[in-house]
Design a protein around this motif. Structure first.
Motif, PDB file in Angstrom:
ATOM      1  N   GLN A 332       0.814  -1.226   0.000  1.00  7.92           N
ATOM      2  CA  GLN A 332       0.000   0.000   0.000  1.00  7.92           C
ATOM      3  C   GLN A 332       0.844   1.270   0.000  1.00  7.92           C
ATOM      4  N   ASP A 333       2.163   1.119   0.119  1.00  9.55           N
ATOM      5  CA  ASP A 333       3.066   2.271   0.051  1.00  9.55           C
ATOM      6  C   ASP A 333       3.883   2.267  -1.245  1.00  9.55           C
ATOM      7  N   MET A 334       3.359   1.560  -2.260  1.00 14.16           N
ATOM      8  CA  MET A 334       4.112   1.409  -3.504  1.00 14.16           C
ATOM      9  C   MET A 334       3.357   1.982  -4.702  1.00 14.16           C
ATOM     10  N   ALA A 335       4.111   2.260  -5.732  1.00 16.15           N
ATOM     11  CA  ALA A 335       3.577   2.513  -7.074  1.00 16.15           C
ATOM     12  C   ALA A 335       4.361   1.596  -7.999  1.00 16.15           C
ATOM     13  N   VAL A 336       3.705   1.036  -8.992  1.00 16.04           N
ATOM     14  CA  VAL A 336       4.334   0.040  -9.861  1.00 16.04           C
ATOM     15  C   VAL A 336       4.150   0.445 -11.321  1.00 16.04           C
ATOM     16  N   ILE A 337       5.241   0.344 -12.075  1.00 11.96           N
ATOM     17  CA  ILE A 337       5.222   0.664 -13.498  1.00 11.96           C
ATOM     18  C   ILE A 337       5.183  -0.633 -14.294  1.00 11.96           C
ATOM     19  N   LEU A 338       4.208  -0.731 -15.176  1.00 17.97           N
ATOM     20  CA  LEU A 338       4.074  -1.894 -16.061  1.00 17.97           C
ATOM     21  C   LEU A 338       4.338  -1.476 -17.502  1.00 17.97           C
ATOM     22  N   ARG A 339       4.772  -2.442 -18.305  1.00 17.53           N
ATOM     23  CA  ARG A 339       4.931  -2.213 -19.745  1.00 17.53           C
ATOM     24  C   ARG A 339       3.830  -2.983 -20.478  1.00 17.53           C
ATOM     25  N   PRO A 340       3.007  -2.277 -21.263  1.00 17.96           N
ATOM     26  CA  PRO A 340       1.932  -2.965 -21.988  1.00 17.96           C
ATOM     27  C   PRO A 340       2.379  -3.526 -23.326  1.00 17.96           C
ATOM     28  N   MET A 341       3.650  -3.304 -23.700  1.00 20.58           N
ATOM     29  CA  MET A 341       4.126  -3.735 -25.001  1.00 20.58           C
ATOM     30  C   MET A 341       4.302  -5.251 -25.072  1.00 20.58           C
ATOM     31  N   ALA A 342       4.507  -5.747 -26.287  1.00 20.92           N
ATOM     32  CA  ALA A 342       4.603  -7.186 -26.512  1.00 20.92           C
ATOM     33  C   ALA A 342       5.782  -7.814 -25.777  1.00 20.92           C
ATOM     34  N   SER A 343       6.805  -7.018 -25.448  1.00 20.38           N
ATOM     35  CA  SER A 343       7.945  -7.562 -24.708  1.00 20.38           C
ATOM     36  C   SER A 343       7.532  -8.115 -23.353  1.00 20.38           C
ATOM     37  N   ASN A 370       6.007   3.388 -22.046  1.00 16.81           N
ATOM     38  CA  ASN A 370       6.115   4.841 -22.088  1.00 16.81           C
ATOM     39  C   ASN A 370       5.323   5.281 -23.298  1.00 16.81           C
ATOM     40  N   TYR A 371       4.553   6.334 -23.190  1.00 15.21           N
ATOM     41  CA  TYR A 371       3.610   6.770 -24.226  1.00 15.21           C
ATOM     42  C   TYR A 371       4.217   6.792 -25.623  1.00 15.21           C
ATOM     43  N   GLY A 372       5.302   7.550 -25.810  1.00 19.79           N
ATOM     44  CA  GLY A 372       5.863   7.714 -27.145  1.00 19.79           C
ATOM     45  C   GLY A 372       6.587   6.498 -27.660  1.00 19.79           C
ATOM     46  N   LEU A 373       7.010   5.607 -26.759  1.00 21.37           N
ATOM     47  CA  LEU A 373       7.804   4.452 -27.148  1.00 21.37           C
ATOM     48  C   LEU A 373       6.951   3.230 -27.469  1.00 21.37           C
ATOM     49  N   MET A 374       5.632   3.351 -27.274  1.00 13.45           N
ATOM     50  CA  MET A 374       4.751   2.221 -27.553  1.00 13.45           C
ATOM     51  C   MET A 374       3.898   2.485 -28.788  1.00 13.45           C
ATOM     52  N   ARG A 375       3.388   1.420 -29.378  1.00 18.62           N
ATOM     53  CA  ARG A 375       2.419   1.551 -30.466  1.00 18.62           C
ATOM     54  C   ARG A 375       1.077   2.009 -29.894  1.00 18.62           C
ATOM     55  N   LEU A 376       0.236   2.565 -30.763  1.00 12.42           N
ATOM     56  CA  LEU A 376      -1.100   2.958 -30.321  1.00 12.42           C
ATOM     57  C   LEU A 376      -1.892   1.741 -29.835  1.00 12.42           C
TER      58      LEU A 376
END
Length: 388
Positions: A332-343, A370-376
């Motif tokens: 509950q004291d964390m933030a987590v970054i995920l990548r939605p790309m195929a990798s 990251n917004y610009g680094l991913m496909r739409l």
């Protein structure tokens, strides 16, 4: 659960606010944007940018317009990127975010600043031989600490909700520089020792806790010379916590106190201006000791600990969060970054399952890189996953 997408100011400038924010709300369906305010050098491929596919980011550049009066007389001051011209992307983003009911976060790279490190090498970390790591700034240096504190206060004027503090710590030898070359195998011990800062300020901080800093530096130099001269010695395992009769471990602990106190100072400054501060630890538990990362202490100093949930399976994401819990950081004291790309993801179901894991564990914030680094299509994947 709060959600946002990390992005560069050039994404906003190149696409325009309607397309940029429209993609965030209509495709990704997130509640905020985490915009880079100060960022390091890079070369990236941008799959959906209408103006360019390959883009170079400048060394240690700011993507807002600093207030000259606030920085008057300072050697260390943010330098606006030439990419923003006369515009202020943060002002534009703040206005648009308010209009759309979104939160704006400032993704800020603090101590990995190649522009300022090269311009002011005395503010950069120094190894045991006195060689400066000019792609970095030393967290123990008083001017660096004042620069970081002023940067937090500066960003508050944009109505930022949270500071995402990246690189608020020391860095190892291989943190990154273009055409970085190692033709002889140094071995992990030598690489580790070459990354420890022995500048005047770090030695003083260690000496103030009773550590014989000069003796430690001498022991490190001797060990490095031995390993650099002999490839057999370079391959030898080393118990670094036993070097210099255990004083090296105490020296590194002092560097952890330096990082923790800086994080505490900046968190206090952020709260004074109505913001939160997340300390980014991308390496994760067990990997940050030589960088001055003391997770239990930092969990108390900062509002959030943020990490990368980069993994192919929901189970692997769960294991990452569990590892932090074992090191004194509650979900509950964390933030987590995920990548939605195929990798990392084979579809929206995979991403949705990872988000479900975070919700079940009580993680209150998720971000997407990251917004610009991913496909739409990856933005669409975020929207489908969050709606599940």
């Amino acid at each position: 659960m709060e959600s946002s997408v990390l992005a560069f100011a050039t994404d906003l400038l190149d696409e325009g606010p309607d397309t940029f924010f429209g993609n965030l709300t209509d495709r990704a369906g997130v509640g905020g944007v985490t915009l880079a305010s100060v960022y390091h050098e890079a070369r990236d491929v941008f799959p959906h940018n209408p103006r360019r596919v390959i883009q170079y980011l400048e060394p240690g550049a700011a993507y807002f317009r600093p207030d000259p009066a606030r920085w008057q007389g300072r050697r260390l001051a943010p330098v606006p990127s030439t990419a923003i011209g006369d515009r202020d992307p943060f002002a534009e983003a703040a206005a648009e975010a308010r209009r759309r009911g979104l939160k704006l976060h400032a993704w800020t790279v603090f101590c990995h600043n190649d522009r300022l490190g090269f311009a002011h090498p005395d503010c950069a970390p120094a190894n045991a031989f006195g060689d400066r790591h000019r792609t970095e700034l030393c967290p123990a240096h008083p001017e660096v600490r004042e620069y970081a504190r002023t940067l937090v206060a500066e960003l508050a004027r944009y109505g930022v909700d949270a500071i995402r503090a990246e690189s608020l710590h020391f860095h190892g030898l291989r943190h990154g520089y273009h055409h970085e070359r190692y033709f002889e195998e140094l071995g992990p011990a030598a690489e580790a020792l070459l990354g420890i800062c022995f500048c005047t300020h770090c030695r003083t901080a260690a000496a103030d806790t009773g550590v014989p800093a000069d003796d430690v530096a001498e022991a490190v130099r001797t060990e490095l010379r031995r390993r650099l001269a002999d490839e057999t010695a370079a391959a030898e395992p080393a118990a670094l916590d036993e070097l210099a009769g255990g004083s090296l471990a105490a020296y590194v602990d002092a560097s952890s106190a330096t990082v923790t106190s800086l994080a505490a100072d900046l968190s206090e400054e952020a709260r004074r201006h109505g913001m939160r501060l997340s300390f980014m630890d991308g390496g994760g538990p067990g990997k940050g000791w030589l960088s001055g990362i003391d997770l239990p202490a930092l969990a108390k100093a900062a509002d959030r600990i943020e990490t990368f949930g980069y993994a192919k399976t929901p189970e692997a994401v769960r294991e990452k969060i569990a590892a932090f819990a074992l090191h004194g950081v509650r979900p509950q004291d964390m933030a987590v970054i995920l990548r939605p790309m195929a990798s990392d993801c084979d579809g929206p179901e995979n991403l949705a399952a990872k988000i479900t894991v975070l919700r079940e564990l009580g993680v209150p914030e998720v971000e997407f890189y990251n917004y610009g680094l991913m496909r739409l299509s990856s933005l669409d994947r975020i929207g489908a996953a969050l709606a599940t």
